[in-house]
Design an enzyme around this catalytic site. Structure first.
Site, PDB file in Angstrom:
ATOM      1  N   HIS A 153      33.510  14.018  -0.614  1.00  0.00           N
ATOM      2  CA  HIS A 153      34.215  13.286   0.437  1.00  0.00           C
ATOM      3  C   HIS A 153      34.387  14.154   1.689  1.00  0.00           C
ATOM      4  CE1 HIS A 153      37.471  10.458   1.866  1.00  0.00           C
ATOM      5  NE2 HIS A 153      37.748  11.548   2.572  1.00  0.00           N
ATOM      6  N   GLU A 154      34.993  15.324   1.501  1.00  0.00           N
ATOM      7  CA  GLU A 154      35.260  16.170   2.676  1.00  0.00           C
ATOM      8  C   GLU A 154      33.954  16.629   3.319  1.00  0.00           C
ATOM      9  OE1 GLU A 154      38.078  15.996   3.844  1.00  0.00           O
ATOM     10  OE2 GLU A 154      39.136  15.258   2.090  1.00  0.00           O
TER      11      GLU A 154
ATOM     12  N   HIS B  83      32.848  14.144   5.812  1.00  0.00           N
ATOM     13  CA  HIS B  83      33.474  14.319   7.132  1.00  0.00           C
ATOM     14  C   HIS B  83      32.767  15.439   7.893  1.00  0.00           C
ATOM     15  CE1 HIS B  83      36.839  11.613   6.781  1.00  0.00           C
ATOM     16  NE2 HIS B  83      37.327  12.204   5.711  1.00  0.00           N
TER      17      HIS B  83
HETATM   18 ZN   LIG Z   1      38.791  11.515   4.402  1.00  0.00          ZN
END
Ligand SMILES: [Zn+2]
Length: 701
Positions: free
Chosen positions: A493-494, A497
């Protein structure tokens, strides 16, 4: 140390009247480091205040130059000049906010408290500066006659709207009122976070009898054991409220009383009627936010927040949340029924399952239903291997590569740096990863930040410096960091980003950001690759034997992945409703009782007592620390998008389809805030998304 800081702040206060630049201050010098990385190790506490004061001074001078320009306002001399202004603050602020969030101390917290009102006032003054707004409006009113490209039109429009949303069109009385409210909001938001950090760090569950540790893994026990030299807890086991401790504790501990104790401590953070209590902070915050919305012409704060988000209206948000709530709660009730059967067979004395039993019996249900436990999986998820898996996925999709960098400055000694290159070998940027929990010094959770954004300066691409921060299980003894499947997912997830920051391709700062409810698309789509069998094959290798995760375990994982979604979806949605409910209020009773409000909001939903919301009010940083206010719904909003977007890969029969990946990069990641989020999405996918893929992924259909 403390003394030194007090002197530094006093010296800083003097600095504004003394114009000399401190050449010994690394924050004020040119960074001749590799990649222009901040020289973290040279920066001392006493450097921050003078640098911030100088940064604000320079910024003000740049604003004055724009205003005093004798030439008629135009796109270059006003819009671009304003977009570029504040370079020093842009350079140093991320360094301090990184320190504040990953390596905090009483001194850092004190400085943050000192700086926060100054900085908030500074930006307030600018966004409410009449002369500046007049020039921006002058250019905006001529938009049709200017020969601008779409990105420039977007920059100008968003800048104009930003001023209006900040109150630029208000009377001067109202402006003064708004400034005061804004200052109080930021002070209260800061207090909220600082109280939470303190309450989380202060709690200790101390166990002195090894028999009470029954069920806990050796790794967890080892990490909790204090050595003989510990002045207070020699030979005892100490457990805190950080996620890498409390979650496995609740999953593993057979001692129901201790589970109850630690869970209750967790659920009551900042709700202990002591100096760190947040109930009053919440009352003040919702009141101030409502006042702010009213001054700006909105009925409630949620309307104000949503106006420039993808969702646009509170109806759209509640519509989505309600649609998912019904199947989610039904699934949670099924899970509860399963677990109750198991619990009763396990312990005759259990009559009714409680919240502190959930994770424990969920583990047992997983074991009995799927013959699968967290401990069976962890050996295959060594942190370094997971990282290789992530880099592999990025390489398959976009052709980009990551190479570890040694001997470059890093934001914390535990952080690791990587150089990221595009398929053609050109530099994309630098990625830092700082993954281990440091209770008391590092904020909880995981996030992606940065020290420099991608943009163009004088036609040259500025390479971004991006950082991923986690609170993962650290190595214990000679055992490396072995992640839970949740942690693996968080890593992907990170990194998503981070990819959005690295692959962004915009020309102005003002169009570099995605709206709160769109920004989770790039991160959440990455989670879809994490447990795909063809990806697991590459990275999920046993840390001792290097054996690839057996297919039979992968199959079980796949089957089990939908189980527990009732709980996960319900606890998340409950918090999302709560966040919205506080911010749709059109008036706030003087005597509002935060706990009662929370209880009413949750019982209205029919939430079962065994599932607390993912965040209760007093520690709901997303909502009350700022950032995700009336915005916690964003994760599920974006999940509609990411589930649908991932289908674009699946439909081709190739999860690494390069054509789809390149379209996603070009239409979504590269463009960031250059257009309305839905426009970007439709450009990529050809149509707006539906919620079917989401429900199917979560096994709620
Ligand atoms: Zn997030």
């Amino acid at each position: 140390m403390k003394k030194l800081v007090i002197i530094a702040i006093a010296a800083g206060a003097l600095f504004s009247s003394c114009s000399s630049k401190d050449s010994g201050n690394p924050l004020l010098s040119e960074w001749n480091t590799p990649y222009g990385i901040p020289p973290f190790q040279d920066i001392k506490m006493e450097h921050y205040m003078p640098a911030f004061l100088e940064g604000m001074k320079q910024h003000n001078a740049q604003i004055q130059d724009i205003i005093n320009n004798p030439k008629e306002a135009d796109f270059e001399n006003t819009i671009v000049a304003y977009d570029n202004s504040g370079a020093l603050l842009r350079k140093i602020s991320p360094v301090f906010s990184s320190l504040n969030s990953v390596n905090s101390s009483p001194e850092v917290l004190a400085l943050a408290k000192e700086l926060s009102p100054l900085i908030s006032k500074h930006y307030n003054e600018i966004s409410l500066n009449d002369s500046l707004f007049k020039r921006v409006k002058f250019v905006y009113d001529k938009l049709e006659t200017l020969n601008l490209n779409p990105e420039q039109i977007r920059l100008l429009t968003e800048m104009y709207k930003g001023f209006v949303r900040s109150g630029a069109e208000l009377s001067s009385d109202k402006k003064e009122e708004l400034k005061e409210i804004n200052a109080q909001i930021s002070a209260q938001q800061l207090a909220f976070g600082q109280n939470l950090l303190a309450e989380t760090a202060n709690y200790k569950l101390v166990v002195d009898n090894e028999a009470d540790l029954v069920g806990l893994s050796d790794a967890l026990k080892k990490a909790a054991k204090r050595d003989e030299n510990d002045p207070e807890y020699a030979g005892k086991w100490v457990f805190g409220l950080d996620n890498p401790t409390i979650i496995p504790f609740l999953q593993q501990s057979e001692n129901r009383e201790l589970r109850k104790e630690i869970q209750n401590a967790y659920l009551n953070r900042c709700n202990n009627d002591n100096e760190y209590d947040n109930k009053n902070v919440i009352k003040k915050l919702i009141t101030l936010r409502l006042q702010r919305a009213n001054i700006l012409g909105f009925e409630n704060f949620a309307d104000y927040q949503l106006e420039n988000r993808m969702a646009k209206t509170t109806d759209a948000v509640y519509g989505l949340l309600n649609q998912i709530w019904i199947p989610a709660l039904a699934a949670a009730k099924n899970e509860l029924a399963d677990m109750t059967v198991i619990a009763k067979a396990d312990n005759k004395e259990i009559d009714k399952l409680e919240a502190y039993d959930w994770r424990f019996y969920f583990e047992k249900a997983m074991a009995s239903k799927f013959d699968l436990s967290d401990n069976q999986l962890r050996p295959y998820f060594k942190l370094e291997n997971v990282r290789e898996g992530i880099f592999y996925v990025a390489n398959q999709l976009y052709g980009i590569t990551f190479t570890q960098l040694n001997n470059v400055p890093v934001p914390h000694p535990e952080a690791v740096a990587f150089e990221c290159k595009d398929a053609d070998g050109s530099l994309l940027g630098v990625l830092f990863m700082d993954m281990f929990a440091r209770p008391g010094a590092k904020n909880g959770g995981a996030w992606c930040g940065g020290f420099r954004s991608q943009v163009y300066e004088n036609g040259e691409r500025v390479a971004p410096l991006v950082t991923i921060v986690g609170n993962f299980t650290r190595p214990a003894g000679d055992q490396p960091a072995l992640l839970s499947t949740d942690e693996v997912e968080t890593c992907f997830h990170e990194f998503g980003h981070a990819l959005a920051s690295l692959l962004k391709d915009v020309h102005y700062y003002g169009v570099g950001g995605m709206t709160r409810d769109f920004v989770e698309l790039p991160s959440q789509i990455m989670e879809h690759w994490a447990f795909e069998p063809e990806v697991l094959k590459v990275y999920a290798k046993h840390y001792e034997t290097d054996e690839v995760i057996p297919q039979q375990l992968v199959d079980k994982l796949e089957k089990a992945s939908k189980y527990g979604q009732g709980f996960a979806t319900t606890e998340y949605l409950a918090a999302s409703f709560l966040d919205m409910d506080y911010h749709i209020l059109k008036s706030i009773p003087e005597d509002i009782d935060v706990l009662k409000f929370e209880e009413d909001a949750l019982s209205k939903l029919g939430l079962i007592s065994q599932i607390p919301p993912r965040y209760r009010s007093t520690y709901f940083s997303h909502s009350f620390g700022g950032g995700y206010t009336a915005g916690y719904y964003s994760y599920i909003w974006a999940e509609v998008l990411d589930s649908d977007a991932y289908q674009a890969f699946v439909e081709t029969g190739d999860i690494f389809n390069k054509e789809v990946a390149s379209k996603f990069r070009k239409e979504v990641l590269a463009r960031a805030g250059q257009d309305e989020a839905m426009t970007l999405y439709v450009n990529f996918r050809g149509q707006e998304p539906g919620i079917d893929a989401l429900l199917k992924n979560r096994g709620l259909k």
